[in-house]
Design an enzyme around this catalytic site. Structure first.
Site, mmCIF file in Angstrom:
data_model
loop_
_atom_site.group_PDB
_atom_site.id
_atom_site.type_symbol
_atom_site.label_atom_id
_atom_site.label_comp_id
_atom_site.label_asym_id
_atom_site.label_seq_id
_atom_site.Cartn_x
_atom_site.Cartn_y
_atom_site.Cartn_z
ATOM 1 N N THR A 7 112.080 66.769 134.065
ATOM 2 C CA THR A 7 112.894 67.842 134.650
ATOM 3 C C THR A 7 111.989 68.938 135.210
ATOM 4 O OG1 THR A 7 114.713 67.355 133.168
ATOM 5 C CG2 THR A 7 114.689 69.557 134.129
ATOM 6 N N GLN A 18 111.934 56.332 135.512
ATOM 7 C CA GLN A 18 112.479 55.077 134.967
ATOM 8 C C GLN A 18 111.569 53.885 135.241
ATOM 9 O OE1 GLN A 18 115.073 54.642 133.008
ATOM 10 N NE2 GLN A 18 115.917 56.701 133.101
ATOM 11 N N THR A 45 100.359 76.912 126.287
ATOM 12 C CA THR A 45 99.467 76.213 125.358
ATOM 13 C C THR A 45 99.727 74.717 125.414
ATOM 14 O OG1 THR A 45 99.516 78.155 123.943
ATOM 15 C CG2 THR A 45 98.734 76.115 122.933
ATOM 16 N N ASN A 75 118.304 55.741 137.732
ATOM 17 C CA ASN A 75 118.479 55.676 136.277
ATOM 18 C C ASN A 75 119.866 55.197 135.851
ATOM 19 O OD1 ASN A 75 118.705 58.389 137.550
ATOM 20 N ND2 ASN A 75 119.698 58.916 135.621
ATOM 21 N N CYS A 83 122.755 62.936 130.870
ATOM 22 C CA CYS A 83 122.619 64.346 131.233
ATOM 23 C C CYS A 83 123.931 64.876 131.802
ATOM 24 C CB CYS A 83 121.516 64.523 132.263
ATOM 25 S SG CYS A 83 120.050 63.578 131.869
ATOM 26 N N SER A 116 107.747 60.744 132.643
ATOM 27 C CA SER A 116 108.172 61.338 131.373
ATOM 28 C C SER A 116 107.802 60.396 130.228
ATOM 29 C CB SER A 116 109.687 61.562 131.404
ATOM 30 O OG SER A 116 110.112 62.150 130.198
ATOM 31 N N ALA A 117 107.234 60.983 129.153
ATOM 32 C CA ALA A 117 106.717 60.159 128.044
ATOM 33 C C ALA A 117 107.822 59.453 127.262
ATOM 34 C CB ALA A 117 105.889 61.032 127.103
ATOM 35 N N HIS A 118 109.003 60.098 127.157
ATOM 36 C CA HIS A 118 109.989 59.528 126.228
ATOM 37 C C HIS A 118 110.722 58.307 126.768
ATOM 38 C CE1 HIS A 118 113.967 61.295 127.584
ATOM 39 N NE2 HIS A 118 113.181 62.171 128.162
HETATM 40 N N1 PMP Z 1 114.580 61.822 136.157
HETATM 41 C C1 PMP Z 1 115.136 60.657 135.787
HETATM 42 C C2 PMP Z 1 115.266 59.558 136.792
HETATM 43 C C3 PMP Z 1 115.581 60.482 134.478
HETATM 44 O O1 PMP Z 1 116.134 59.309 134.116
HETATM 45 C C4 PMP Z 1 115.459 61.538 133.548
HETATM 46 C C5 PMP Z 1 115.952 61.379 132.129
HETATM 47 N N2 PMP Z 1 117.371 61.213 132.051
HETATM 48 C C6 PMP Z 1 114.872 62.735 133.978
HETATM 49 C C7 PMP Z 1 114.444 62.837 135.285
HETATM 50 C C8 PMP Z 1 114.686 63.894 133.039
HETATM 51 O O2 PMP Z 1 113.627 63.605 132.173
HETATM 52 P P1 PMP Z 1 113.187 64.575 131.000
HETATM 53 O O3 PMP Z 1 114.093 64.279 129.856
HETATM 54 O O4 PMP Z 1 111.755 64.187 130.697
HETATM 55 O O5 PMP Z 1 113.272 65.978 131.501
#
Ligand code: PMP
Length: 361
Positions: A81, A152, A210, A129, A302, A172-174
């Site tokens: 994001t 993705q 930080t 996504n 989201c 994004s790491a998660h």
């Molecule tokens: N972009 C895409 C295509 C995503 O799938 C997501 C996660 N739903 C995000 C951005 C947002 O990622 P983050 O949770 O790391 O802010």
């Protein structure tokens, strides 16, 4: 933690990997160690500070190598994001063209910052996504800049930012089994850039705050996992088979079903399937499946709580009923054919019941 929670988590069928992936066991172990070893502020000049900084630089180098970038083109952020917002804000007042399928962190930011000036920014994700479908990044024109949200895509298919012709890319790491709250922005050397988070000297003054060293160590471990296991190959074979079997069984066994994902291998990522069920509401399907321990999502997480139909499915189908009756199944490396069997034991009955009580004809 209650025994019930552990029991529930163990037995559920999790099919919401596109929303987030559970932290990999090796990532979790490494992060626990890092909490003790790399707690020092990575900008500090003392030895523990250097040790922390070294970990960050190793992660930077590893990711850079994986995507064919230079380490100095990698900026750590708090997530996709922030990466997306940063790049859209860099082009404040400029023309910004996005695909209608972008994540809200692009679409909403573009609404705020877009204007009429040059240079123009194109922001097109490589794969969506919600449907997993590939989106064509427009052909390069001189004088314009190109960003792609690759959140993705990382780990699912190999990435080469140079071959893709990108000036900017988001990660994004998660989404690969790393921690939530760690992201990356790739910024090609020489491309325009304005920091969003202004503070200290971190990241060459491009992103203040930080360092989240423990999180970045976790990301590094998740990247190592991706490389060591060549996860893109597992997605392309085993995971694709799960997805395709589910798609075929849904069409065959559930009347009124249709796919919102083109499962042709050139058309979509191998791990996402979006399907609609006529005269059954997506949220109801999700809740009934949830009650049976099967975890899926409607549209993007989201946008949950938002009663508007998914903007992605509306852009794709133009049909609010299809969008309202859609479910996203997204697979991860832990899924097996047993999970598909469980879904297909339960889902047809749920759809039949919902279609039976529907007032939609
Ligand atoms: N972009 C895409 C295509 C995503 O799938 C997501 C996660 N739903 C995000 C951005 C947002 O990622 P983050 O949770 O790391 O802010």
């Amino acid at each position: 933690m209650g025994g019930f929670v552990l029991y529930y988590i163990y037995y559920m069928v999790y099919l919401d990997y596109a929303a987030t992936v559970p932290i990999l066991p090796e990532v979790s172990k490494t992060m626990q160690k890092a909490e003790r070893c790399f707690f020092a502020n990575a900008s500090a000049l003392h030895t523990p500070g250097h040790l922390s900084k070294n970990e960050i630089e190793e992660c930077r180098e590893l990711l850079a190598k994986m995507i064919n970038a230079d380490p100095n083109e990698i900026i750590f952020t708090s997530g996709a994001t922030e990466s997306n917002n940063t790049i859209i804000r860099t082009f404040e007042g400029c023309q910004i063209e996005t695909s209608p399928m972008e994540h809200h962190s692009i679409i909403e930011a573009a609404k705020v910052y877009r204007g009429k000036k040059s240079p123009k920014l194109f922001s097109f994700m490589l794969a969506n996504n919600e449907t997993g479908e590939f989106i064509k990044i427009p052909k390069r024109k001189t004088g314009a800049y190109y960003h792609s949200d690759l959140t993705q895509v990382l780990g699912k298919i190999p990435i080469d930012v140079k071959k893709l012709g990108l000036d900017y890319a988001t990660f994004s790491a998660h989404k690969i089994g790393g921690p939530i709250g760690v992201g990356v922005l790739y910024v090609k050397d020489g491309a325009p850039f304005i920091p969003l988070i202004i503070g200290g000297m971190q990241e060459g003054k491009r992103r203040g705050g930080t360092y989240n060293t423990v999180g970045i160590v976790g990301f590094k471990e998740a990247l190592k996992f991706v490389n060591k296991n060549q996860t893109w190959k597992i997605y392309d074979t085993r995971i694709r088979e799960l997805r395709d079997v589910l798609a075929k069984r849904i069409l065959k066994e559930i009347p009124g079903s249709s796919l919102n994902t083109d499962i042709n291998r050139r058309k979509s990522l191998p791990n996402i399937l979006n399907a609609s069920f006529s005269a059954a509401e997506g949220e109801s399907i999700q809740l009934y499946l949830d009650a049976e321990g099967i975890i899926v999502s409607t549209g993007s997480a989201c946008a949950a709580g938002d009663i508007k139909p998914s903007h992605v499915l509306m852009a794709k189908t133009g049909d609010a009923e299809v969008a309202h009756s859609s479910i996203r199944f997204s697979f991860g490396l832990e899924n097996t054919m047993d999970d598909i069997d469980k879904v297909m034991e339960i889902l047809p009955g749920i759809i039949k019941r919902l279609q039976g009580i529907s007032t939609i004809s």
